[in-house]
Scaffold this active site. Structure first.
Site, PDB file in Angstrom:
ATOM      1  N   ASP A  46     -10.155  73.156 -19.269  1.00  0.00           N
ATOM      2  CA  ASP A  46      -8.638  73.661 -19.123  1.00  0.00           C
ATOM      3  C   ASP A  46      -8.600  75.024 -18.464  1.00  0.00           C
ATOM      4  O   ASP A  46      -7.583  75.465 -17.938  1.00  0.00           O
ATOM      5  CB  ASP A  46      -8.179  73.871 -20.572  1.00  0.00           C
ATOM      6  CG  ASP A  46      -9.017  74.638 -21.372  1.00  0.00           C
ATOM      7  OD1 ASP A  46     -10.014  75.327 -20.855  1.00  0.00           O
ATOM      8  OD2 ASP A  46      -8.187  75.311 -22.459  1.00  0.00           O
ATOM      9  N   SER A  47      -9.806  75.354 -17.762  1.00  0.00           N
ATOM     10  CA  SER A  47      -9.938  76.433 -16.683  1.00  0.00           C
ATOM     11  C   SER A  47      -9.029  76.272 -15.627  1.00  0.00           C
ATOM     12  O   SER A  47      -8.645  76.956 -14.758  1.00  0.00           O
ATOM     13  CB  SER A  47     -11.449  76.878 -16.151  1.00  0.00           C
ATOM     14  OG  SER A  47     -11.950  75.529 -15.952  1.00  0.00           O
ATOM     15  N   ASP A  85     -11.531  68.408 -21.353  1.00  0.00           N
ATOM     16  CA  ASP A  85     -11.157  69.574 -22.351  1.00  0.00           C
ATOM     17  C   ASP A  85      -9.747  69.603 -22.859  1.00  0.00           C
ATOM     18  O   ASP A  85      -8.694  69.348 -22.088  1.00  0.00           O
ATOM     19  CB  ASP A  85     -11.357  71.064 -21.734  1.00  0.00           C
ATOM     20  CG  ASP A  85     -11.746  72.387 -22.058  1.00  0.00           C
ATOM     21  OD1 ASP A  85     -12.233  72.110 -23.445  1.00  0.00           O
ATOM     22  OD2 ASP A  85     -11.592  73.166 -21.408  1.00  0.00           O
ATOM     23  N   LYS A 114     -13.880  67.952 -25.170  1.00  0.00           N
ATOM     24  CA  LYS A 114     -14.191  69.119 -25.757  1.00  0.00           C
ATOM     25  C   LYS A 114     -13.170  69.672 -26.545  1.00  0.00           C
ATOM     26  O   LYS A 114     -11.986  69.874 -26.069  1.00  0.00           O
ATOM     27  CB  LYS A 114     -14.663  69.877 -24.637  1.00  0.00           C
ATOM     28  CG  LYS A 114     -14.951  71.340 -25.044  1.00  0.00           C
ATOM     29  CD  LYS A 114     -16.048  72.193 -24.240  1.00  0.00           C
ATOM     30  CE  LYS A 114     -15.217  72.883 -23.097  1.00  0.00           C
ATOM     31  NZ  LYS A 114     -14.175  74.029 -23.727  1.00  0.00           N
ATOM     32  N   GLU A 116     -12.296  73.313 -28.981  1.00  0.00           N
ATOM     33  CA  GLU A 116     -12.842  74.690 -29.372  1.00  0.00           C
ATOM     34  C   GLU A 116     -12.754  75.119 -30.760  1.00  0.00           C
ATOM     35  O   GLU A 116     -11.789  74.719 -31.534  1.00  0.00           O
ATOM     36  CB  GLU A 116     -11.874  75.714 -28.391  1.00  0.00           C
ATOM     37  CG  GLU A 116     -12.088  75.638 -27.017  1.00  0.00           C
ATOM     38  CD  GLU A 116     -11.320  76.725 -26.358  1.00  0.00           C
ATOM     39  OE1 GLU A 116     -10.665  77.548 -26.708  1.00  0.00           O
ATOM     40  OE2 GLU A 116     -11.141  76.646 -24.893  1.00  0.00           O
ATOM     41  N   GLU A 184     -20.170  80.300 -25.549  1.00  0.00           N
ATOM     42  CA  GLU A 184     -19.767  80.935 -24.406  1.00  0.00           C
ATOM     43  C   GLU A 184     -19.595  82.423 -24.634  1.00  0.00           C
ATOM     44  O   GLU A 184     -19.345  82.942 -25.740  1.00  0.00           O
ATOM     45  CB  GLU A 184     -18.127  80.647 -24.024  1.00  0.00           C
ATOM     46  CG  GLU A 184     -17.557  81.575 -23.055  1.00  0.00           C
ATOM     47  CD  GLU A 184     -16.196  80.960 -22.362  1.00  0.00           C
ATOM     48  OE1 GLU A 184     -15.782  79.650 -22.471  1.00  0.00           O
ATOM     49  OE2 GLU A 184     -15.817  81.509 -21.632  1.00  0.00           O
TER      50      GLU A 184
HETATM   51  O1  KIV Z   1     -12.372  75.571 -19.150  1.00  0.00           O
HETATM   52  C1  KIV Z   1     -13.459  75.187 -18.877  1.00  0.00           C
HETATM   53  O2  KIV Z   1     -13.589  75.263 -17.682  1.00  0.00           O
HETATM   54  C2  KIV Z   1     -14.532  75.486 -19.913  1.00  0.00           C
HETATM   55  C3  KIV Z   1     -16.121  75.647 -19.549  1.00  0.00           C
HETATM   56  C4  KIV Z   1     -16.379  76.525 -18.435  1.00  0.00           C
HETATM   57  C5  KIV Z   1     -17.062  75.798 -20.695  1.00  0.00           C
HETATM   58  O3  KIV Z   1     -14.295  75.436 -21.027  1.00  0.00           O
END
Ligand code: KIV
Length: 266
Positions: A46-47, A85, A114, A116, A184
């Site tokens: 989600d980056s 994510d 993924k 959190e 992280e």
């Molecule tokens: O959103 C993301 O890219 C991440 C990773 C860098 C772990 O959660």
């Protein structure tokens, strides 16, 4: 035939003390090249809210956007495991909607999701997802979706007690069924202690060299994203300069009439 990386492959890496690699990707061609390069897990992080869509935090991205990027990335991948994510609020309100939203990503080509954080509710979500056939990667330490409650981008697990607490959370996640856990912004020694006391692999995102795997945002690795660079990221290229150079030369060629040439016309 290409053998796809799956949850068993990932566990074998840990059992054999073999490191594995994780990079983010948000589009078809990048995913294709990362796969060709041998990256083991490709994460649609989600980056992408910041690096691909220009938002300030990960909070602004939703299920619909993650679906589009998941479709694009999964089309480019043959060998790597594709993990999506799950965005903010997509799994937090109730279990049926969590299962539905995560299930959609599997339908669009992801092999796992993924999520959190840690709480009794999150443990229930993980159990239900794994029961449904959706592998889950956990994410502890600094968790960007909790940025506002954590009070900023802060290192987590600095003291012995704090490291013990993350280990306790990680063990519960492991029991609930996660196949791996991102740590992280955790100090290296704390991450080492956590890693050595878990059965599932840990993936370091700024948590040092003793984790079982390393993850970075690919735009940091390529030197493409330049708004900020996390201390733990390593830049392997200068894509920003490459893009600027190509765009400037194209601009000049168009304006001077050098493009197109006789070979570039019908
Ligand atoms: O959103 C993301 O890219 C991440 C990773 C860098 C772990 O959660």
């Amino acid at each position: 035939m290409i053998k796809k990386v799956n949850v068993k492959t990932i566990q074998k890496y840990k059992d054999n003390k073999e490191k594995f690699s994780v990079l983010t990707a948000y589009d078809y061609s990048t995913a294709k090249y990362l796969d060709e390069a041998g990256i083991d897990i490709i994460l649609i992080g989600d980056s992408l809210a910041m690096v691909a869509l220009g938002y300030e935090t990960t909070h602004s991205v939703g299920v619909e956007e993650m679906s589009i990027f998941t479709k694009a990335v999964s089309k480019g991948v043959q060998r790597a495991m594709v993990v999506t994510d799950m965005p903010f609020l997509s799994y937090h309100t109730d279990i049926p909607s969590a299962v539905k939203n995560c299930g959609e990503m599997i339908k669009f080509g992801a092999n796992a999701v993924k999520i959190e954080g840690f709480s009794d509710y999150i443990l229930d979500v993980i159990s239900r997802l794994t029961e449904t056939g959706i592998p889950v990667m956990g994410h502890l330490g600094f968790t960007p979706q909790f940025l506002n409650t954590l009070g900023g981008y802060k290192i987590q697990g600095k003291t012995k007690e704090a490291a013990e607490e993350i280990l306790k959370q990680a063990k519960s996640l492991e029991q609930a069924g996660v196949f791996s856990i991102v740590l992280e912004m955790v100090p290296q020694n704390s991450a080492r202690y956590i890693t050595e006391n878990l059965t599932v692999p840990t993936i370091s995102c700024g948590a040092g060299k003793y984790c079982d795997a390393q993850v970075l945002v690919s735009d940091d690795v390529f030197g493409k994203f330049s708004d900020f660079k996390p201390k733990f990221a390593r830049k392997y290229g200068d894509m920003k300069s490459l893009i600027l150079d190509c765009a400037k030369r194209f601009n000049e060629d168009v304006k001077s009439g050098k493009f197109p040439s006789d070979d570039e016309i019908f």
